[in-house]
Write a protein that holds these residues in place. Structure first.
Motif, PDB file in Angstrom:
ATOM      1  N   THR A 119      16.739 -25.452  -1.960  1.00 53.42           N
ATOM      2  CA  THR A 119      15.786 -24.364  -1.793  1.00 53.42           C
ATOM      3  C   THR A 119      15.486 -23.707  -3.128  1.00 53.42           C
ATOM      4  O   THR A 119      16.261 -23.795  -4.072  1.00 53.42           O
ATOM      5  N   ASN A 120      14.333 -23.048  -3.196  1.00 53.10           N
ATOM      6  CA  ASN A 120      14.017 -22.269  -4.381  1.00 53.10           C
ATOM      7  C   ASN A 120      14.871 -21.023  -4.389  1.00 53.10           C
ATOM      8  O   ASN A 120      15.097 -20.410  -3.357  1.00 53.10           O
ATOM      9  N   SER A 121      15.320 -20.622  -5.550  1.00 53.52           N
ATOM     10  CA  SER A 121      16.127 -19.427  -5.682  1.00 53.52           C
ATOM     11  C   SER A 121      15.222 -18.197  -5.628  1.00 53.52           C
ATOM     12  O   SER A 121      14.210 -18.140  -6.319  1.00 53.52           O
ATOM     13  N   VAL A 122      15.590 -17.224  -4.783  1.00 49.49           N
ATOM     14  CA  VAL A 122      14.803 -16.002  -4.643  1.00 49.49           C
ATOM     15  C   VAL A 122      15.719 -14.792  -4.790  1.00 49.49           C
ATOM     16  O   VAL A 122      16.934 -14.891  -4.669  1.00 49.49           O
ATOM     17  N   ASN A 123      15.121 -13.651  -5.047  1.00 49.84           N
ATOM     18  CA  ASN A 123      15.861 -12.392  -5.106  1.00 49.84           C
ATOM     19  C   ASN A 123      16.046 -11.873  -3.691  1.00 49.84           C
ATOM     20  O   ASN A 123      15.090 -11.784  -2.930  1.00 49.84           O
ATOM     21  N   VAL A 124      17.290 -11.505  -3.361  1.00 45.50           N
ATOM     22  CA  VAL A 124      17.596 -11.016  -2.030  1.00 45.50           C
ATOM     23  C   VAL A 124      18.419  -9.743  -2.160  1.00 45.50           C
ATOM     24  O   VAL A 124      19.385  -9.701  -2.930  1.00 45.50           O
ATOM     25  N   ALA A 125      18.071  -8.711  -1.416  1.00 43.91           N
ATOM     26  CA  ALA A 125      18.855  -7.484  -1.344  1.00 43.91           C
ATOM     27  C   ALA A 125      19.608  -7.481  -0.029  1.00 43.91           C
ATOM     28  O   ALA A 125      19.027  -7.715   1.026  1.00 43.91           O
ATOM     29  N   VAL A 126      20.903  -7.222  -0.094  1.00 52.98           N
ATOM     30  CA  VAL A 126      21.731  -7.066   1.097  1.00 52.98           C
ATOM     31  C   VAL A 126      22.207  -5.623   1.096  1.00 52.98           C
ATOM     32  O   VAL A 126      22.733  -5.145   0.088  1.00 52.98           O
ATOM     33  N   ILE A 127      22.049  -4.938   2.201  1.00 52.45           N
ATOM     34  CA  ILE A 127      22.416  -3.536   2.273  1.00 52.45           C
ATOM     35  C   ILE A 127      23.721  -3.411   3.040  1.00 52.45           C
ATOM     36  O   ILE A 127      23.785  -3.713   4.229  1.00 52.45           O
ATOM     37  N   GLY A 128      24.766  -3.000   2.333  1.00 53.70           N
ATOM     38  CA  GLY A 128      26.082  -2.803   2.921  1.00 53.70           C
ATOM     39  C   GLY A 128      27.060  -3.893   2.540  1.00 53.70           C
ATOM     40  O   GLY A 128      26.731  -5.076   2.550  1.00 53.70           O
ATOM     41  N   ALA A 129      28.282  -3.481   2.164  1.00 60.18           N
ATOM     42  CA  ALA A 129      29.339  -4.423   1.768  1.00 60.18           C
ATOM     43  C   ALA A 129      30.471  -4.413   2.780  1.00 60.18           C
ATOM     44  O   ALA A 129      31.644  -4.451   2.429  1.00 60.18           O
ATOM     45  N   HIS A 184      20.833 -18.273  -4.391  1.00 62.14           N
ATOM     46  CA  HIS A 184      19.871 -17.186  -4.472  1.00 62.14           C
ATOM     47  C   HIS A 184      20.422 -16.096  -5.384  1.00 62.14           C
ATOM     48  O   HIS A 184      21.620 -16.010  -5.636  1.00 62.14           O
ATOM     49  N   ARG A 185      19.529 -15.250  -5.879  1.00 59.41           N
ATOM     50  CA  ARG A 185      19.911 -14.109  -6.715  1.00 59.41           C
ATOM     51  C   ARG A 185      20.105 -12.914  -5.781  1.00 59.41           C
ATOM     52  O   ARG A 185      19.139 -12.390  -5.237  1.00 59.41           O
ATOM     53  N   VAL A 186      21.350 -12.500  -5.612  1.00 57.89           N
ATOM     54  CA  VAL A 186      21.718 -11.517  -4.594  1.00 57.89           C
ATOM     55  C   VAL A 186      22.142 -10.207  -5.258  1.00 57.89           C
ATOM     56  O   VAL A 186      22.878 -10.213  -6.236  1.00 57.89           O
ATOM     57  N   TRP A 238      12.033  -4.522  -7.374  1.00 61.88           N
ATOM     58  CA  TRP A 238      12.296  -5.941  -7.573  1.00 61.88           C
ATOM     59  C   TRP A 238      11.319  -6.709  -6.712  1.00 61.88           C
ATOM     60  O   TRP A 238      10.819  -6.181  -5.719  1.00 61.88           O
ATOM     61  N   LEU A 239      11.113  -7.937  -7.041  1.00 56.45           N
ATOM     62  CA  LEU A 239      10.382  -8.805  -6.146  1.00 56.45           C
ATOM     63  C   LEU A 239      11.425  -9.465  -5.262  1.00 56.45           C
ATOM     64  O   LEU A 239      12.060 -10.431  -5.643  1.00 56.45           O
ATOM     65  N   PHE A 240      11.662  -8.872  -4.094  1.00 59.24           N
ATOM     66  CA  PHE A 240      12.600  -9.435  -3.136  1.00 59.24           C
ATOM     67  C   PHE A 240      11.822 -10.254  -2.129  1.00 59.24           C
ATOM     68  O   PHE A 240      10.800  -9.814  -1.612  1.00 59.24           O
ATOM     69  N   VAL A 241      12.310 -11.425  -1.846  1.00 55.36           N
ATOM     70  CA  VAL A 241      11.732 -12.211  -0.781  1.00 55.36           C
ATOM     71  C   VAL A 241      12.348 -11.782   0.541  1.00 55.36           C
ATOM     72  O   VAL A 241      11.716 -11.818   1.574  1.00 55.36           O
TER      73      VAL A 241
END
Length: 175
Positions: free
Chosen positions: A2-12, A28-30, A157-160
């Motif tokens: 897959t293409n690598s995309v920017n991803v935001a995850v909320i909460g650890a 992916h860039r997380v 950020w450009l998040f996908v």
């Protein structure tokens, strides 16, 4: 691949850590945004109690984000609490009982984050107060951006994908 995309995850918490791990495995860039100073989500015990304002009438009260109590043990046995590739059954953290306490679960989650490199992508003390999408100017080729308000400072950020995994069904905002 897959293409690598920017991803935001909320909460650890558990869901955020496992989501981040799987996204990292796919290259992916997380970025994980965690509002507290440590991982663990509901497994973080805080001995402070909101006894001075049980009805939450005072907007200036100290807010304690904790849903566990000091003597909490899991209601699932140790073999069921781990992951297929990272077992809690083999770890005791000083307490070999079948039903681990919250301290053990928290240590296990910290070990999990360290083992899979998730800890390196977490921004602690970073509460997300708003997520919005919109079309960016032409030089972005019409792709959407995600605007994450982080600690009341606008960061773009450009998040996908923006993933909020702490709901019954994870909330995902996709382009």
């Amino acid at each position: 691949m897959t293409n690598s995309v920017n991803v935001a995850v909320i909460g650890a918490g558990v869901a955020g850590l496992t989501t981040a791990r799987e996204l990292l495995r796919e290259n992916h860039r997380v970025t994980v945004f965690e509002k507290s100073g440590q991982i663990g989500g509901t497994w973080v015990y805080d001995n402070r109690v909101e006894v001075d304002d049980c009805l939450h009438l005072n907007p200036n009260r100290t807010v304690v984000h904790s849903s566990i109590y000091k003597s909490l043990r899991t209601n699932l046995p140790r073999p069921l609490m781990g992951f297929s590739d990272f077992s809690l059954e083999e770890k005791t953290y000083g307490d070999p009982r079948l039903f681990p306490g919250h301290e053990e679960v928290l240590k296990f989650l910290k070990d999990f984050a360290n083992e899979f490199g998730v800890g390196e992508v977490i921004r602690f003390n970073s509460e997300v107060v708003r997520v919005e999408s919109g079309v960016v100017s032409l030089w972005w080729s019409g792709r959407r951006r995600r605007v994450v308000w982080w600690r009341r400072i606008l960061m773009r950020w450009l998040f996908v994908m923006v993933i909020i995994p702490n709901h019954e069904l994870p909330m995902m905002f996709l382009v």
